[in-house]
Design a protein around this motif. Structure first.
Motif, mmCIF file in Angstrom:
data_model
loop_
_atom_site.group_PDB
_atom_site.id
_atom_site.type_symbol
_atom_site.label_atom_id
_atom_site.label_comp_id
_atom_site.label_asym_id
_atom_site.label_seq_id
_atom_site.Cartn_x
_atom_site.Cartn_y
_atom_site.Cartn_z
ATOM 1 N N ALA A 1 0.830 -1.206 0.000
ATOM 2 C CA ALA A 1 0.000 0.000 0.000
ATOM 3 C C ALA A 1 0.864 1.255 0.000
ATOM 4 O O ALA A 1 0.562 2.233 -0.692
ATOM 5 N N CYS A 2 1.945 1.243 0.773
ATOM 6 C CA CYS A 2 2.831 2.409 0.806
ATOM 7 C C CYS A 2 3.557 2.585 -0.519
ATOM 8 O O CYS A 2 3.720 3.716 -1.007
ATOM 9 N N LEU A 3 4.003 1.492 -1.107
ATOM 10 C CA LEU A 3 4.676 1.586 -2.404
ATOM 11 C C LEU A 3 3.722 2.107 -3.477
ATOM 12 O O LEU A 3 4.087 2.978 -4.280
ATOM 13 N N ARG B 1 10.514 -4.933 2.902
ATOM 14 C CA ARG B 1 9.707 -5.232 1.713
ATOM 15 C C ARG B 1 9.445 -3.978 0.875
ATOM 16 O O ARG B 1 8.587 -3.981 0.012
ATOM 17 N N MET B 2 10.173 -2.904 1.180
ATOM 18 C CA MET B 2 9.895 -1.599 0.563
ATOM 19 C C MET B 2 10.913 -1.235 -0.508
ATOM 20 O O MET B 2 11.209 -0.062 -0.715
ATOM 21 N N GLY B 3 11.471 -2.213 -1.206
ATOM 22 C CA GLY B 3 12.431 -1.925 -2.264
ATOM 23 C C GLY B 3 11.849 -0.996 -3.324
ATOM 24 O O GLY B 3 10.760 -1.243 -3.842
ATOM 25 N N GLY B 4 12.555 0.084 -3.625
ATOM 26 C CA GLY B 4 12.077 1.061 -4.592
ATOM 27 C C GLY B 4 11.236 2.152 -3.988
ATOM 28 O O GLY B 4 10.879 3.117 -4.673
ATOM 29 N N GLY B 5 10.899 2.039 -2.710
ATOM 30 C CA GLY B 5 10.093 3.053 -2.043
ATOM 31 C C GLY B 5 10.904 3.863 -1.053
ATOM 32 O O GLY B 5 12.122 3.684 -0.908
#
Length: 368
Positions: free
Chosen positions: A166-168, A196-200
């Motif tokens: 959801a955040c990404l 789990r937030m790779g790219g964010g």
């Protein structure tokens, strides 16, 4: 004569309560104080360099040690993106300064850590409810997913996946506060959401206060590449760098061969104390409140059978020699009446019996 933000400044309820815990005979269930008997006996010699100025990001060796631990958890946290903090409370302040202007939406759980609410309020945040599965609807989301303060809840794996996604998808920066992860007493999912937030955009922080010594005021932070340099500059405006002496003491502890066994012993000690506290709760408050036994952390979250405002009971409780945290203080906007947070780590068995018996008597006078 004062800045506009001072109008929203309120004293910290925890700090106000902690000012009375040294009274003779006082039983404190209020703050998240480690048990005094778990604190280290420091005998290290002090190198002259530990009394000198240091780099803003922190001691390079300590940063490397923290980086190794964080990368083992799956975080993208190379040494050059690890910063040592003057307590994790500083990390909250730095992130708030980076993101929050008057009126900025900040998504938080309800209830959540009240000292974080205090900082976000100071900078003018408007709070929105954090939904673990949907878009946070805010540029910043603050969460304590592992043994949350105050509830002790540990988010399941699917919830962590959903929040990261959801955040990404929404471009929300996720700020994960994780001071209790080592204090686990049963099986639960503890893999960081930010892993789990790779790219964010994300910030992850932890603390040495619960595993080593809170008086050293030392924590750590890592963040995505787009945020870290700005956070370092903000720290430079606050305290230049964290205590080099505290950093030496923590570095010595982390490199000691006994560190891993210390963490195991600490979890075992607090598991026993949690279970003893749970038994005492059932004896004294079994018909007055409901709660879930926490799988980790330092707190029980109680929901009373009658929705009374526990803030009105605090002064009387302190007069009778027991301190607790009213649950209403942990809600960002609409307090839920009839809740309280009780710390189980600090008081020994005899003090716990005396304190919970007093609380039960006090609640009985309110018609529970």
């Amino acid at each position: 004569m004062f800045s506009q933000r001072i109008a929203s400044l309120r004293p910290s309820p925890i700090r106000e309560i902690l000012s009375v815990i040294d009274r003779p005979g006082m039983v404190s269930f209020a703050g998240g104080l480690p048990a005094s008997e778990t604190l280290p006996h420091l005998t290290h010699s002090i190198a002259p360099t530990s009394l000198q100025y240091g780099p803003s990001e922190g001691d390079p060796e300590l940063r490397t040690l923290v980086s190794e631990q964080l990368r083992a958890l799956g975080l993208d946290a190379p040494t050059e993106r690890v910063m040592i903090l003057s307590g994790s409370q500083q990390g909250i302040d730095l992130v708030a300064k980076l993101f929050v202007d008057p009126g900025t939406p900040v998504a938080v759980e309800s209830p959540t850590y009240l000292a974080a609410l205090q900082v976000f309020r100071l900078y003018g945040a408007d709070f929105t409810d954090l939904n673990w599965a949907d878009s946070p609807g805010a540029p910043l989301a603050y969460v304590v997913p592992t043994f949350a303060n105050p509830t002790g809840r540990c988010a399941i794996d699917g919830e962590r996946d959903s929040l990261a996604r959801a955040c990404l998808d929404s471009g929300t920066t996720l700020f994960e506060d994780d001071p209790y992860r080592e204090l686990a007493y049963g099986p639960c999912h503890r893999a960081p959401v930010t892993a789990r937030m790779g790219g964010g955009s994300w910030v992850y922080q932890g603390s040495f206060s619960k595993t080593f010594a809170p008086g050293l005021r030392l924590g750590f932070l890592t963040a995505s590449e787009d945020l870290f340099p700005r956070l370092v500059m903000l720290k430079q405006t606050v305290d230049l760098h964290s205590s080099t002496l505290s950093q030496q003491l923590v570095r010595n502890a982390l490199t000691d061969p006994s560190w891993a066994s210390r963490l195991d012993e600490l979890a075992s000690f607090y598991r026993t104390r949690r279970d003893s506290f749970d038994d005492a709760l059932r004896r004294h408050l079994g018909g007055l409140a409901e709660w879930e036994t926490p799988a980790g952390g330092l707190f029980f979250w109680l929901r009373l059978t009658k929705p009374i405002d526990t803030r009105t009971l605090l002064a009387t409780a302190i007069d009778r020699g027991v301190a607790f945290m009213p649950g209403e203080e942990f809600f960002p906007d609409r307090p839920q009446l009839g809740t309280m947070r009780l710390n189980f780590s600090h008081a020994d068995a005899d003090a716990t019996e005396r304190g919970l018996r007093t609380l039960a008597q006090l609640l009985a006078t309110c018609g529970l």
